[in-house]
Design a protein around this motif. Structure first.
Motif, PDB file in Angstrom:
ATOM      1  N   VAL A 142     -24.172 -20.566 -13.726  1.00 19.01           N
ATOM      2  CA  VAL A 142     -24.249 -21.440 -12.558  1.00 19.01           C
ATOM      3  C   VAL A 142     -25.660 -22.006 -12.421  1.00 19.01           C
ATOM      4  O   VAL A 142     -25.848 -23.214 -12.195  1.00 19.01           O
ATOM      5  CB  VAL A 142     -23.851 -20.673 -11.278  1.00 19.01           C
ATOM      6  N   SER A 151     -12.508 -30.321  -9.336  1.00 17.12           N
ATOM      7  CA  SER A 151     -12.668 -29.795 -10.700  1.00 17.12           C
ATOM      8  C   SER A 151     -12.644 -30.939 -11.705  1.00 17.12           C
ATOM      9  O   SER A 151     -11.908 -31.913 -11.531  1.00 17.12           O
ATOM     10  CB  SER A 151     -11.546 -28.803 -11.029  1.00 17.12           C
ATOM     11  N   ASN A 170     -18.343 -25.414 -13.327  1.00 20.82           N
ATOM     12  CA  ASN A 170     -17.505 -25.865 -12.221  1.00 20.82           C
ATOM     13  C   ASN A 170     -18.168 -25.549 -10.876  1.00 20.82           C
ATOM     14  O   ASN A 170     -18.243 -26.409  -9.990  1.00 20.82           O
ATOM     15  CB  ASN A 170     -16.139 -25.192 -12.321  1.00 20.82           C
ATOM     16  N   ILE A 171     -18.649 -24.324 -10.726  1.00 23.07           N
ATOM     17  CA  ILE A 171     -19.293 -23.916  -9.468  1.00 23.07           C
ATOM     18  C   ILE A 171     -20.564 -24.717  -9.234  1.00 23.07           C
ATOM     19  O   ILE A 171     -20.844 -25.162  -8.106  1.00 23.07           O
ATOM     20  CB  ILE A 171     -19.592 -22.406  -9.484  1.00 23.07           C
ATOM     21  N   ARG A 204     -19.720 -28.146  -7.981  1.00 23.70           N
ATOM     22  CA  ARG A 204     -19.265 -28.088  -6.589  1.00 23.70           C
ATOM     23  C   ARG A 204     -20.435 -27.907  -5.631  1.00 23.70           C
ATOM     24  O   ARG A 204     -20.435 -28.464  -4.527  1.00 23.70           O
ATOM     25  CB  ARG A 204     -18.263 -26.945  -6.425  1.00 23.70           C
ATOM     26  N   TYR A 262      -9.159 -25.174  -9.717  1.00 23.54           N
ATOM     27  CA  TYR A 262      -9.845 -24.937 -10.990  1.00 23.54           C
ATOM     28  C   TYR A 262      -8.861 -24.504 -12.070  1.00 23.54           C
ATOM     29  O   TYR A 262      -8.842 -25.062 -13.174  1.00 23.54           O
ATOM     30  CB  TYR A 262     -10.931 -23.874 -10.815  1.00 23.54           C
TER      31      TYR A 262
END
Length: 252
Positions: free
Chosen positions: A8, A66, A99-100, A103, A145
């Protein structure tokens, strides 16, 4: 968890260099709920519940979006997945980290707009309902996701993964409560939406945050999210097994 945090952090810093592109992506995600807000504010003037719903839907969308068709599918197409397979951890971990990170960037970029819009609309939300909705947002993010990841794995068999994921996004838009709140849809459409996972990806956490649901609907919404998450995780595992066999066989 520590390794996920590393990914992340890595992708968050990487997207810092692409922050102008991240801004464009975030704006694209905000536009559909804003259009919905304008349309239904005009169609149902003075309906504060609808206004609150679309207001919350903006931040829900930013926190659950996503792009695995652009990240994971691309790694399949250009051969980078072969390197990922050599790492001593699940391949999905790297994808989840990116992905995180995306976001987080979307939320940071969208938060000022969220605050400004709240002031303009003179929006007041119940803090208790927002806290109750937090697990629903997390589950919605997980659902979206895994759903996108599942569709993105079509890249093992076809070069049209982007189109397939876009088709899935259309279902989220139509049956997830973005085009219209679920409660305003025809009865048949509402019944269909209740059986599918898209409501749990978008409408349920927004409705919960806006205080539109009773206790029974809240419980059913959480149960639906949990069931569909288990189904999709199982499906993703099966598709991965078949897909990776084809990929490694072709790579050999």
């Amino acid at each position: 968890m520590s390794l996920l945090f590393v990914y992340v952090q890595r992708y968050f810093l990487q997207w810092f260099a692409w922050r102008s592109f991240a801004f464009t992506l975030a704006v694209n995600q905000v536009v559909p709920p804003l259009i919905g807000l304008a349309v239904w504010e005009t169609a149902l003037p003075g309906n504060e519940t609808i206004s609150a719903y679309y207001f919350v839907l903006i931040i829900v969308r930013l926190m659950t979006v996503s792009y695995e068709n652009h990240t994971f599918s691309t790694r399949i197409y250009n051969g980078d997945l072969m390197d990922d397979l050599l790492r001593p951890h699940p391949v999905m971990l790297q994808s989840l980290g990116e992905n995180i990170a995306i976001r987080i960037w979307h939320t940071i970029i969208g938060l000022p707009l969220f605050v400004i819009l709240g002031i303009v609309l003179d929006m007041e939300l119940n803090i208790g309902m927002l806290l109750l909705a937090l697990p629903a947002v997390v589950l919605a993010a997980a659902l979206q996701y895994v759903f996108t990841y599942l569709l993105a794995m079509s890249a093992f068999w076809t070069e049209r993964a982007h189109s397939i994921v876009s088709a899935g996004g259309l279902f989220i838009y139509l049956l997830g409560g973005i085009a219209a709140p679920i409660g305003l849809m025809p009865e048949l459409i509402k019944q269909i939406a209740a059986l599918l996972p898209f409501q749990g990806m978008m409408a349920f956490p927004a409705e919960l945050s806006a205080g539109m649901l009773d206790s029974r609907s809240i419980a059913n919404g959480y149960i639906q999210q949990g069931i569909w998450l288990c189904i999709m995780l199982t499906a993703a595992r099966l598709v991965w097994r078949f897909g990776i066999r084809k990929y490694t066989a072709a790579g050999a």
